[in-house]
Write a protein that holds these residues in place. Sequence first.
Motif, PDB file in Angstrom:
ATOM      1  N   ALA A   1       1.741  -0.434 -20.988  1.00 52.20           N
ATOM      2  CA  ALA A   1       2.639   0.253 -20.056  1.00 52.20           C
ATOM      3  C   ALA A   1       3.987  -0.438 -19.994  1.00 52.20           C
ATOM      4  O   ALA A   1       4.986   0.164 -19.592  1.00 52.20           O
ATOM      5  CB  ALA A   1       2.011   0.290 -18.666  1.00 52.20           C
ATOM      6  N   ALA A   2       4.024  -1.705 -20.370  1.00 49.32           N
ATOM      7  CA  ALA A   2       5.264  -2.460 -20.485  1.00 49.32           C
ATOM      8  C   ALA A   2       5.134  -3.378 -21.689  1.00 49.32           C
ATOM      9  O   ALA A   2       4.034  -3.784 -22.069  1.00 49.32           O
ATOM     10  CB  ALA A   2       5.550  -3.265 -19.216  1.00 49.32           C
ATOM     11  N   VAL A   3       6.273  -3.705 -22.300  1.00 43.46           N
ATOM     12  CA  VAL A   3       6.301  -4.534 -23.500  1.00 43.46           C
ATOM     13  C   VAL A   3       7.237  -5.707 -23.267  1.00 43.46           C
ATOM     14  O   VAL A   3       8.348  -5.525 -22.737  1.00 43.46           O
ATOM     15  CB  VAL A   3       6.768  -3.722 -24.729  1.00 43.46           C
ATOM     16  CG1 VAL A   3       6.868  -4.613 -25.963  1.00 43.46           C
ATOM     17  CG2 VAL A   3       5.813  -2.563 -24.986  1.00 43.46           C
ATOM     18  N   ILE A   4       6.781  -6.913 -23.675  1.00 45.57           N
ATOM     19  CA  ILE A   4       7.572  -8.130 -23.489  1.00 45.57           C
ATOM     20  C   ILE A   4       7.710  -8.837 -24.831  1.00 45.57           C
ATOM     21  O   ILE A   4       6.753  -9.446 -25.307  1.00 45.57           O
ATOM     22  CB  ILE A   4       6.919  -9.078 -22.467  1.00 45.57           C
ATOM     23  CG1 ILE A   4       6.690  -8.362 -21.138  1.00 45.57           C
ATOM     24  CG2 ILE A   4       7.772 -10.333 -22.273  1.00 45.57           C
ATOM     25  CD1 ILE A   4       5.921  -9.198 -20.114  1.00 45.57           C
TER      26      ILE A   4
ATOM     27  N   LEU B   1      11.337  -7.704 -20.265  1.00 44.59           N
ATOM     28  CA  LEU B   1      10.259  -6.733 -20.061  1.00 44.59           C
ATOM     29  C   LEU B   1      10.858  -5.339 -20.145  1.00 44.59           C
ATOM     30  O   LEU B   1      11.912  -5.072 -19.553  1.00 44.59           O
ATOM     31  CB  LEU B   1       9.570  -6.943 -18.726  1.00 44.59           C
ATOM     32  CG  LEU B   1       8.413  -5.980 -18.395  1.00 44.59           C
ATOM     33  CD1 LEU B   1       7.331  -6.686 -17.579  1.00 44.59           C
ATOM     34  CD2 LEU B   1       8.898  -4.743 -17.619  1.00 44.59           C
ATOM     35  N   MET B   2      10.172  -4.450 -20.858  1.00 42.58           N
ATOM     36  CA  MET B   2      10.624  -3.062 -20.976  1.00 42.58           C
ATOM     37  C   MET B   2       9.494  -2.120 -20.602  1.00 42.58           C
ATOM     38  O   MET B   2       8.374  -2.239 -21.109  1.00 42.58           O
ATOM     39  CB  MET B   2      11.086  -2.776 -22.407  1.00 42.58           C
ATOM     40  CG  MET B   2      12.278  -3.604 -22.846  1.00 42.58           C
ATOM     41  SD  MET B   2      12.704  -3.340 -24.590  1.00 42.58           S
ATOM     42  CE  MET B   2      11.314  -4.152 -25.397  1.00 42.58           C
ATOM     43  N   ASP B   3       9.780  -1.201 -19.729  1.00 43.34           N
ATOM     44  CA  ASP B   3       8.816  -0.171 -19.354  1.00 43.34           C
ATOM     45  C   ASP B   3       8.530   0.744 -20.547  1.00 43.34           C
ATOM     46  O   ASP B   3       9.325   0.834 -21.493  1.00 43.34           O
ATOM     47  CB  ASP B   3       9.394   0.638 -18.186  1.00 43.34           C
ATOM     48  CG  ASP B   3       8.407   1.654 -17.639  1.00 43.34           C
ATOM     49  OD1 ASP B   3       7.555   1.274 -16.841  1.00 43.34           O
ATOM     50  OD2 ASP B   3       8.499   2.841 -18.041  1.00 43.34           O
ATOM     51  N   ARG B   4       7.415   1.442 -20.497  1.00 46.55           N
ATOM     52  CA  ARG B   4       7.033   2.333 -21.585  1.00 46.55           C
ATOM     53  C   ARG B   4       8.109   3.387 -21.857  1.00 46.55           C
ATOM     54  O   ARG B   4       8.350   3.758 -23.009  1.00 46.55           O
ATOM     55  CB  ARG B   4       5.691   3.005 -21.234  1.00 46.55           C
ATOM     56  CG  ARG B   4       5.236   4.137 -22.139  1.00 46.55           C
ATOM     57  CD  ARG B   4       5.254   3.808 -23.611  1.00 46.55           C
ATOM     58  NE  ARG B   4       4.466   2.639 -23.957  1.00 46.55           N
ATOM     59  CZ  ARG B   4       4.323   2.183 -25.194  1.00 46.55           C
ATOM     60  NH1 ARG B   4       4.939   2.800 -26.199  1.00 46.55           N
ATOM     61  NH2 ARG B   4       3.607   1.110 -25.425  1.00 46.55           N
ATOM     62  N   VAL B   5       8.809   3.860 -20.835  1.00 51.59           N
ATOM     63  CA  VAL B   5       9.847   4.865 -21.052  1.00 51.59           C
ATOM     64  C   VAL B   5      10.986   4.275 -21.888  1.00 51.59           C
ATOM     65  O   VAL B   5      11.588   4.970 -22.715  1.00 51.59           O
ATOM     66  CB  VAL B   5      10.367   5.415 -19.700  1.00 51.59           C
ATOM     67  CG1 VAL B   5      11.112   4.347 -18.904  1.00 51.59           C
ATOM     68  CG2 VAL B   5      11.262   6.636 -19.911  1.00 51.59           C
TER      69      VAL B   5
END
Length: 314
Positions: A89-92, A161-165
């Motif tokens: 759901a989030a990518v780091i 951190l980046m949200d899935r969107v």
Amino acid sequence: MTDLISLVVPFYNEAEAIPYFCATLLPALEAIAGTDWEIICVDDGSTDTTLLQLVALSQADPRFRVIEFSRNFGKEAALTAGIDAARGAAVIPIDADLQDPPELIAQMLAAWRAGAEVVLARRTDRASDGMLKRKTAAWFYRLHNHMSHTKIPENVGDFRLMDRVVVNALKQLPERQRFMKGLFAWVGFRTVTIDYARPPRAAGATKFSGFALWNFALEGFTSFSTAPLKIWTYLGALTALGTVLYALYIVIYTVVFGNKVPGYASLFVAITFFGSVQLISIGLLGEYIGRIYVETKQRPSYLIRKTHGRFDGT
């Protein structure tokens, strides 16, 4: 419910750093409640034992997934591959040298759960870098942000951190030559910044030479701005103007004082003027035509030799 969070870690000859990385990262992740993890390790054509260690990790711990490149494609390609493969759901994205402190991940997740779509980690202290690197980095950020409409946050690396969107937006960008800091900034979204002091590398040495950093900066300038074209136009125009003024000076000097070398004045003016025009043309066309050439070939940014661990539910 628990969130699946993806960590993307590029590796290139980081055999010395892997034990320290795991010993620091895993306790930090396990201390965060309500979260499941996948750690996507991208081996960028390492020539030491990095890949063997990563494969062993994926066999011992199902949270580790390993992407093995067919050769060295560079860090930007490794980041792209990890982001493409991430399911969270989030990518780091995080570096393996521990200059990106895993302890900061808990604060990133808190800001994300409070509504942020991008959480940046900004370095407030770069004492671990040499004086020349600090100065050139500062010059790069200032010059790039003056030249480009896409502003890159100063002293912010790939650690964020980046949200899935946001991840889905990045995956829509088709560039082959990828300057990830610029792409991260270009997509935008609601952003929060967390400050931290950058520690020295835990092990190993940087893989970026001065020449590699220069090429990296040039990639940033040409990827997000056409200002270099305008700069060379102005520079060439000023050179041509200087040539015209100097030609007038030679004409006046020859009329008043004479010239002991017949034909020198006209030859000098012609050579310098047309030389300036040629430099204008080369400056205008060279770098950007090279980028067009690379993009039109449409080669993939990376090739995967093999994957290790649980991919696609296996």
